[in-house]
Design an enzyme around this catalytic site. Structure first.
Site, PDB file in Angstrom:
ATOM      1  N   HIS A  22      -2.052  -3.817  -7.518  1.00 15.09           N
ATOM      2  CA  HIS A  22      -2.800  -4.909  -8.137  1.00 15.09           C
ATOM      3  C   HIS A  22      -2.237  -6.220  -7.600  1.00 15.09           C
ATOM      4  O   HIS A  22      -1.383  -6.207  -6.687  1.00 15.09           O
ATOM      5  CB  HIS A  22      -2.712  -4.826  -9.662  1.00 15.09           C
ATOM      6  CG  HIS A  22      -1.318  -4.659 -10.185  1.00 15.09           C
ATOM      7  ND1 HIS A  22      -0.356  -5.650 -10.106  1.00 15.09           N
ATOM      8  CD2 HIS A  22      -0.707  -3.602 -10.801  1.00 15.09           C
ATOM      9  CE1 HIS A  22       0.768  -5.234 -10.650  1.00 15.09           C
ATOM     10  NE2 HIS A  22       0.597  -3.981 -11.076  1.00 15.09           N
ATOM     11  N   GLY A  28      -0.172  -8.253  -8.758  1.00 14.45           N
ATOM     12  CA  GLY A  28       1.268  -8.386  -8.891  1.00 14.45           C
ATOM     13  C   GLY A  28       1.993  -7.804  -7.690  1.00 14.45           C
ATOM     14  O   GLY A  28       2.888  -8.438  -7.114  1.00 14.45           O
ATOM     15  N   HIS A  29       1.606  -6.595  -7.290  1.00 10.56           N
ATOM     16  CA  HIS A  29       2.179  -6.012  -6.077  1.00 10.56           C
ATOM     17  C   HIS A  29       1.889  -6.899  -4.868  1.00 10.56           C
ATOM     18  O   HIS A  29       2.782  -7.134  -4.033  1.00 10.56           O
ATOM     19  CB  HIS A  29       1.579  -4.621  -5.815  1.00 10.56           C
ATOM     20  CG  HIS A  29       1.920  -3.588  -6.828  1.00 10.56           C
ATOM     21  ND1 HIS A  29       0.980  -3.046  -7.668  1.00 10.56           N
ATOM     22  CD2 HIS A  29       3.093  -2.975  -7.136  1.00 10.56           C
ATOM     23  CE1 HIS A  29       1.547  -2.139  -8.444  1.00 10.56           C
ATOM     24  NE2 HIS A  29       2.835  -2.080  -8.148  1.00 10.56           N
ATOM     25  N   ARG A  72      -0.974   0.552 -15.181  1.00 12.50           N
ATOM     26  CA  ARG A  72      -1.408   1.245 -16.391  1.00 12.50           C
ATOM     27  C   ARG A  72      -2.710   0.677 -16.957  1.00 12.50           C
ATOM     28  O   ARG A  72      -3.382   1.339 -17.756  1.00 12.50           O
ATOM     29  CB  ARG A  72      -0.323   1.161 -17.458  1.00 12.50           C
ATOM     30  CG  ARG A  72       1.039   1.645 -17.015  1.00 12.50           C
ATOM     31  CD  ARG A  72       2.065   1.472 -18.091  1.00 12.50           C
ATOM     32  NE  ARG A  72       3.409   1.814 -17.644  1.00 12.50           N
ATOM     33  CZ  ARG A  72       4.424   2.089 -18.431  1.00 12.50           C
ATOM     34  NH1 ARG A  72       4.257   2.054 -19.741  1.00 12.50           N
ATOM     35  NH2 ARG A  72       5.601   2.377 -17.937  1.00 12.50           N
TER      36      ARG A  72
END
Length: 295
Positions: A31, A33-34, A187
């Site tokens: 996502h 963030g990655h 998640r």
């Protein structure tokens, strides 16, 4: 971008590349963030390596391991778009060959706090530390990048790297969030109809931070206000901790810079998030910058 499956092939590619190496360890399901970690690595290093390995040793419950989201083609596309050079995507047998018999664990107050508080389940921490040591030995990075939300991971890796004299710099970057404040996480795809309710987690963090901003000193007040936000949405609280930002010991005075950590089950999904009660600081010894507050 090259996708690599074996340890010898990755080491050969790194020898050929030369220069500084930035490394982002992941279990996939990428996502934003990655992606933010990959972009920072791209800005700062000559070669960027991302690992994509769902580590079975981190899942005491096999059913949770089997249900973990996997989409290598999508992850490879996202990694390539961020300028990643090497995507290391080994099979479990490559990382844990027949006869594998070694574990890396941390012990003492840090481990006890992480397990007591629920920040990390018994068994998860050892599985994570073992695979991270393996990956650091395989990649040999100059800088390793983590997202701040995953506090059990980076705090344990910092301790382990210091104890074992690992030369890599551990860089922790601010949590990337959705428009409603929910921390981006692999998640989140499982939230389904409960997605809107999940926004109560960052609201609870902000409620705790508001007590500090108003001059409150008693952690019980921050706890009560945060738990009220979670109760309003009927989510199950798995843990709520206000811990010293340096030692992770519980604090009894909010004048101490602290980490507020929440674990909450929304529907069938366990979400975790953290915020800091103090402004960002730079830790010269660890070579990292820590972020404050939920935006």
């Amino acid at each position: 971008m090259e996708i690599i499956r074996t340890i010898p092939a990755l080491r050969a590619a790194l020898r050929a590349a030369g220069g500084s190496v930035g490394f982002v360890p992941t279990m996939g399901a990428f996502h934003d963030g990655h992606a933010s970690l990959m972009r920072r690595a791209r800005e700062e290093c000559d070669t960027v390596v991302v690992s994509l390995f769902v580590n079975p040793a981190q899942f005491p419950d096999r059913s949770v391991f089997e249900a973990y989201p996997r989409d290598e083609a999508r992850d490879a596309r996202i990694a390539g778009e961020q300028g990643v050079d090497l995507l290391f995507a080994p099979e479990a047998a490559e990382m844990y060959p027949d006869g594998f018999a070694t574990e890396v664990r941390i012990d003492g107050p840090l481990s006890q706090t992480l397990i007591r508080s629920g920040l990390s389940g018994d068994g998860q921490l050892t599985g994570m530390c073992t695979v991270i040591v393996k990956l650091l030995n395989i990649v040999g990075p100059d800088i390793v990048y983590f997202g701040e939300k995953d506090l059990p991971h980076w705090i344990a890796v910092e301790r382990m790297a210091g104890d074992l004299n690992v030369p890599a710099e551990i860089r922790v970057l601010p949590t990337v969030r959705e428009a409603d404040g929910l921390a981006m996480s692999s998640r989140n795809v499982h939230l389904g109809p409960h997605r809107a309710r999940a926004a109560c987690v960052p609201r609870a963090l902000n409620a705790a931070l508001a007590v500090v901003a108003e001059g409150g000193r008693d952690p019980r007040d921050a706890r009560a206000r945060a738990l009220a936000e979670l109760a309003a949405e009927g989510v199950d609280v798995e843990y709520f901790e206000i811990l010293d930002g340096r030692t992770l010991c519980p604090v009894d005075d909010l004048a101490t810079p602290a980490v507020v950590a929440i674990g909450a089950r929304v529907g069938a999904v366990s979400l975790l998030d953290i915020a800091r009660t103090a402004p960002p600081t730079h830790d010269a010894a660890a070579g990292r910058t820590t972020a404050a507050h939920v935006s």
